[in-house]
Enzyme design. Structure first.
Site, PDB file in Angstrom:
ATOM      1  N   HIS A 307       0.853  -1.186   0.000  1.00 41.67           N
ATOM      2  CA  HIS A 307       0.000   0.000   0.000  1.00 41.67           C
ATOM      3  C   HIS A 307       0.883   1.227   0.000  1.00 41.67           C
ATOM      4  CE1 HIS A 307      -3.129   2.845   1.136  1.00 41.67           C
ATOM      5  NE2 HIS A 307      -3.968   1.940   0.686  1.00 41.67           N
ATOM      6  N   ASP A 364      -8.050  -4.959  -0.007  1.00 43.93           N
ATOM      7  CA  ASP A 364      -8.616  -5.770  -1.086  1.00 43.93           C
ATOM      8  C   ASP A 364      -8.259  -7.242  -1.000  1.00 43.93           C
ATOM      9  OD1 ASP A 364     -10.043  -3.851  -2.369  1.00 43.93           O
ATOM     10  OD2 ASP A 364      -8.282  -3.064  -3.391  1.00 43.93           O
TER      11      ASP A 364
END
Ligand code: ACO
Length: 428
Positions: A307, A364
């Site tokens: 991320h 996700d």
């Protein structure tokens, strides 16, 4: 704290103001630096650039903190409803009971779509990706509500544009899906809550009604809350930058939907499931795919890992991992790809490549597994993300317009040819 920093350049000293946020984050204000020193900054991907001051979402990637308007994501995910969180993000405070009732009623009242939308939908081939259909339909709202083109004339006009978008996106999303599978479009039912109404429009048919399982409704609401805002990510920055040209709310959000679509952003939830399916079809060997992800000559990346800002853990992933276990357990779903996902996670978390680069599962990694268990088809996963992110896009667009921010227009460092003369090949 010093309220400026010094820039020493070519024998001159320039003072750059330091801006401090409410969580003591500090930033150099370089907005006047070019005029003073002739220098611009360069930061591809804006990895270290703040594009705005915002009062909506605070996140600390090192500590794994995420708060909307000051409220921790863990509390909101456990206790609040999605529409309540949407109100909080858009208007700045949690609604009281009366405000919440009014907000829910307004949104329920505006869920219908103009009948002419059906003609628009019929024009799409049945294999059209629902994200493309959704963004086209959101742009098309400008044609049906031309008053939305200049919504900042009055607060009432802003409010009605916001309500319409919140109300109609689930209907449009379900219609994009129905169009794809060739089933008749279903109308919303105003006696149902936001999540149940959406699920019914997805899964009922004129031949057979569908009553969503409360476990499914609750899981969907949690997922929507977890996705509701995430400060200046790729799609939200897109919404703000498009809106900064004074494009309408619908045009700006449509651009955000397209930005979300890519597999490095919201499209990762679809990509995770496709990756897990591929690993399963290839014998379920997690180590083989970890090795591929580490191989710089192999374009394969472990989807759902890493991320831009979370370098410790993604607090949303923690909540989602637990939710995935709960939902699959309660629904009695035994999904072999959940086991592969867990194996991959365990192996990656102790692998020096991932540890050194601070690569952890992101939001996700597990959301796709829940969507699958809820019966949502894979190519609708990113649409689900868009439904959740809508309040964030709206709140950020509204904040940007209310703060009267200037048009977004970065600079560049030119690296092309110097001036040269045109060579005539007789083209006219
Ligand atoms: N698998 C393997 N290696 C990775 C991964 C991954 N998923 N993510 C990052 N790396 C490696 C990079 O190759 C790079 O290695 P290097 O230093 O040896 O060159 C290093 O880790 C840093 O990666 P960057 O790409 O520079 O990090 P950046 O912050 O630019 O990218 C991103 C973040 C796009 C999320 C990236 O981690 C990625 O592609 N992840 C997979 C896609 C994904 O899950 N996206 C969803 C993000 S969450 C969201 O948008 C809702």
């Amino acid at each position: 704290m010093s309220d400026f920093a010094e820039l020493h350049f070519e024998g001159e000293v320039y003072k750059l103001p330091v801006v401090e946020g409410t969580e003591n984050e500090k930033a150099l204000d370089i907005s006047k630096m070019r005029g003073q020193s002739g220098l611009i900054t360069i930061d591809p991907g804006y990895k270290n650039t703040g594009s705005t001051e915002s009062a909506i979402t605070f996140l600390d990637g090192e500590k794994g903190i995420l708060r909307y308007r000051g409220y921790p994501i863990e509390q909101l995910a456990e206790k609040s409803s999605f529409l309540e969180v949407a109100y909080l993000i858009i208007y700045g405070e949690l609604p009281n009971a009366e405000e919440l009732k009014k907000w829910e009623t307004e949104i329920t009242y505006h869920t219908l779509i103009h009948e002419d939308f059906k003609v628009l939908l019929e024009g799409f081939p049945s294999n059209a990706h629902p994200m493309g259909v959704l963004s086209s339909c959101v742009t098309a709202l400008t044609a049906f509500y031309p008053d939305s083109l200049d919504p900042v004339r009055s607060k009432d006009e802003v409010r009605i544009s916001i309500v319409r978008l919140m109300a109609k996106l689930p209907t449009l999303a379900s219609w994009a899906y129905k169009n794809e599978i060739g089933q008749p479009l279903l109308y919303p039912k105003n006696n149902m809550d936001y999540a149940s109404n959406f699920l019914r429009m997805m899964f009922a048919t004129p031949a057979e009604d569908f009553t969503p399982d409360p476990v499914v409704v609750s899981a969907l609401s949690t997922l929507l809350i977890l996705h509701a805002d995430h400060e200046q990510n790729c799609s939200t920055s897109t919404v703000r930058i498009v809106g900064s040209s004074h494009a309408s709310l619908y045009a700006s959000v449509s651009a955000g939907i397209n930005a979300l679509w890519g597999p490095l952003h919201g499209g990762a939830n679809q990509a995770v499931i496709e990756m897990l399916e591929a690993i399963k079809a290839d014998g379920g060997d997690a180590d083989k795919y970890l090795a591929k992800a580490k191989d710089k000559d192999d374009p394969f990346r472990l989807m759902g890992f890493g991320h831009r800002v979370y370098k410790n853990f993604d607090p949303r992933a923690r909540i989602i991992k637990k939710a995935a276990d709960d939902v699959l357990g309660k629904l009695g779903v035994n999904d072999p790809i959940l086991e592969i996902a867990k194996k991959l996670e365990e192996a990656a978390l102790v692998d020096p490549y991932f540890v050194e680069r601070k690569l952890y599962p992101n939001v996700d990694f597990y959301s796709g597994i829940i969507y699958r268990a809820l019966g949502i088809p894979t190519n609708m996963f990113t649409v689900m993300f868009a439904l959740g992110r809508l309040p964030g896009w709206i709140g950020q667009w509204k904040e940007m317009r209310e703060n009267n921010e200037p048009i977004g227009r970065p600079r560049q460092v030119y690296t092309g040819e110097n001036e040269r003369d045109y060579k005539d090949v007789g083209s006219r």
